[in-house]
Design a protein around this motif. Sequence first.
Motif, PDB file in Angstrom:
ATOM      1  N   THR A  77      -7.913   3.477  -9.769  1.00  0.00           N
ATOM      2  CA  THR A  77      -7.913   2.735  -8.503  1.00  0.00           C
ATOM      3  C   THR A  77      -8.668   3.446  -7.386  1.00  0.00           C
ATOM      4  O   THR A  77      -9.013   2.825  -6.388  1.00  0.00           O
ATOM      5  CB  THR A  77      -6.473   2.470  -8.019  1.00  0.00           C
ATOM      6  N   GLY A  78      -8.893   4.742  -7.536  1.00  0.00           N
ATOM      7  CA  GLY A  78      -9.556   5.490  -6.486  1.00  0.00           C
ATOM      8  C   GLY A  78      -8.628   5.905  -5.356  1.00  0.00           C
ATOM      9  O   GLY A  78      -9.070   6.437  -4.340  1.00  0.00           O
ATOM     10  N   VAL A  79      -7.333   5.689  -5.509  1.00  0.00           N
ATOM     11  CA  VAL A  79      -6.335   6.096  -4.521  1.00  0.00           C
ATOM     12  C   VAL A  79      -5.851   7.490  -4.911  1.00  0.00           C
ATOM     13  O   VAL A  79      -5.487   7.714  -6.071  1.00  0.00           O
ATOM     14  CB  VAL A  79      -5.146   5.100  -4.489  1.00  0.00           C
ATOM     15  N   SER A  80      -5.845   8.413  -3.981  1.00  0.00           N
ATOM     16  CA  SER A  80      -5.460   9.784  -4.310  1.00  0.00           C
ATOM     17  C   SER A  80      -3.982   9.862  -4.692  1.00  0.00           C
ATOM     18  O   SER A  80      -3.175   9.015  -4.294  1.00  0.00           O
ATOM     19  CB  SER A  80      -5.740  10.717  -3.136  1.00  0.00           C
ATOM     20  N   SER A  82      -1.844  12.015  -3.648  1.00  0.00           N
ATOM     21  CA  SER A  82      -1.031  12.214  -2.444  1.00  0.00           C
ATOM     22  C   SER A  82      -0.789  10.894  -1.714  1.00  0.00           C
ATOM     23  O   SER A  82       0.289  10.681  -1.145  1.00  0.00           O
ATOM     24  CB  SER A  82      -1.670  13.238  -1.509  1.00  0.00           C
ATOM     25  N   ASP A  83      -1.770   9.994  -1.736  1.00  0.00           N
ATOM     26  CA  ASP A  83      -1.573   8.677  -1.110  1.00  0.00           C
ATOM     27  C   ASP A  83      -0.600   7.818  -1.915  1.00  0.00           C
ATOM     28  O   ASP A  83       0.191   7.068  -1.342  1.00  0.00           O
ATOM     29  CB  ASP A  83      -2.901   7.942  -0.954  1.00  0.00           C
ATOM     30  N   ILE A  84      -0.668   7.909  -3.240  1.00  0.00           N
ATOM     31  CA  ILE A  84       0.278   7.154  -4.078  1.00  0.00           C
ATOM     32  C   ILE A  84       1.703   7.613  -3.794  1.00  0.00           C
ATOM     33  O   ILE A  84       2.622   6.805  -3.696  1.00  0.00           O
ATOM     34  CB  ILE A  84      -0.060   7.306  -5.577  1.00  0.00           C
ATOM     35  N   LEU A 128      -2.848   1.160  -1.071  1.00  0.00           N
ATOM     36  CA  LEU A 128      -1.940   2.219  -1.517  1.00  0.00           C
ATOM     37  C   LEU A 128      -0.680   1.635  -2.148  1.00  0.00           C
ATOM     38  O   LEU A 128      -0.212   2.117  -3.188  1.00  0.00           O
ATOM     39  CB  LEU A 128      -1.554   3.127  -0.347  1.00  0.00           C
ATOM     40  N   VAL A 129      -0.154   0.597  -1.521  1.00  0.00           N
ATOM     41  CA  VAL A 129       1.057  -0.043  -2.031  1.00  0.00           C
ATOM     42  C   VAL A 129       0.789  -0.647  -3.406  1.00  0.00           C
ATOM     43  O   VAL A 129       1.608  -0.526  -4.323  1.00  0.00           O
ATOM     44  CB  VAL A 129       1.576  -1.119  -1.051  1.00  0.00           C
ATOM     45  N   GLN A 130      -0.370  -1.264  -3.564  1.00  0.00           N
ATOM     46  CA  GLN A 130      -0.708  -1.868  -4.851  1.00  0.00           C
ATOM     47  C   GLN A 130      -0.786  -0.802  -5.946  1.00  0.00           C
ATOM     48  O   GLN A 130      -0.246  -0.996  -7.035  1.00  0.00           O
ATOM     49  CB  GLN A 130      -2.025  -2.619  -4.745  1.00  0.00           C
ATOM     50  N   ALA A 131      -1.427   0.319  -5.666  1.00  0.00           N
ATOM     51  CA  ALA A 131      -1.516   1.396  -6.649  1.00  0.00           C
ATOM     52  C   ALA A 131      -0.126   1.949  -6.962  1.00  0.00           C
ATOM     53  O   ALA A 131       0.208   2.208  -8.129  1.00  0.00           O
ATOM     54  CB  ALA A 131      -2.421   2.507  -6.128  1.00  0.00           C
ATOM     55  N   LYS A 189       9.450  -6.635 -10.163  1.00  0.00           N
ATOM     56  CA  LYS A 189       9.581  -8.082  -9.986  1.00  0.00           C
ATOM     57  C   LYS A 189       8.286  -8.680  -9.446  1.00  0.00           C
ATOM     58  O   LYS A 189       7.827  -9.726  -9.916  1.00  0.00           O
ATOM     59  CB  LYS A 189      10.739  -8.387  -9.038  1.00  0.00           C
ATOM     60  N   LYS A 190       7.689  -7.998  -8.490  1.00  0.00           N
ATOM     61  CA  LYS A 190       6.452  -8.482  -7.885  1.00  0.00           C
ATOM     62  C   LYS A 190       5.333  -8.565  -8.923  1.00  0.00           C
ATOM     63  O   LYS A 190       4.612  -9.560  -8.992  1.00  0.00           O
ATOM     64  CB  LYS A 190       6.048  -7.553  -6.745  1.00  0.00           C
TER      65      LYS A 190
END
Length: 125
Positions: A45-48, A50-52, A61-64, A99-100
């Motif tokens: 995803t390219g999200v670090s 630490s951000d996850i 970030l929330v999606q990852a 659930k989401k």
Amino acid sequence: MTVLSKTLKGYFDTMLGTSLTSYKVSRQEGFAKVEKIIFATSKVTGVSISDIMSRRRDPKLVQARHIVMFLAHELTTLSYVSIGKAMDRDHTSIMYAIKKLNNRGRGKSKVNTDMVKIKQLLDNG
């Protein structure tokens, strides 16, 4: 060894055919798998990492983070509480993410393609 721990050890040994030590090992293996899922999700995803693991609520970030929670539930035998501890979240956050993502469409969306890539990365690595 206390009376309670002897009782629990006896229960695990006789009723479940296993021991407390093997239960702890399987939990540790589950946590190690969650770490691998976090790393793979970060890579795809390219999200670090630490951000996850952060408390920030940017949609990307929330999606990852939700993908990690969903795959941790799908690919491990850990409970919601254990996944929550690994992610530094409450078990209800894990339940919400699962659930989401269970209610998402099955078409070719970014989330679905990312999850396929993450699973392939986990299988190969």
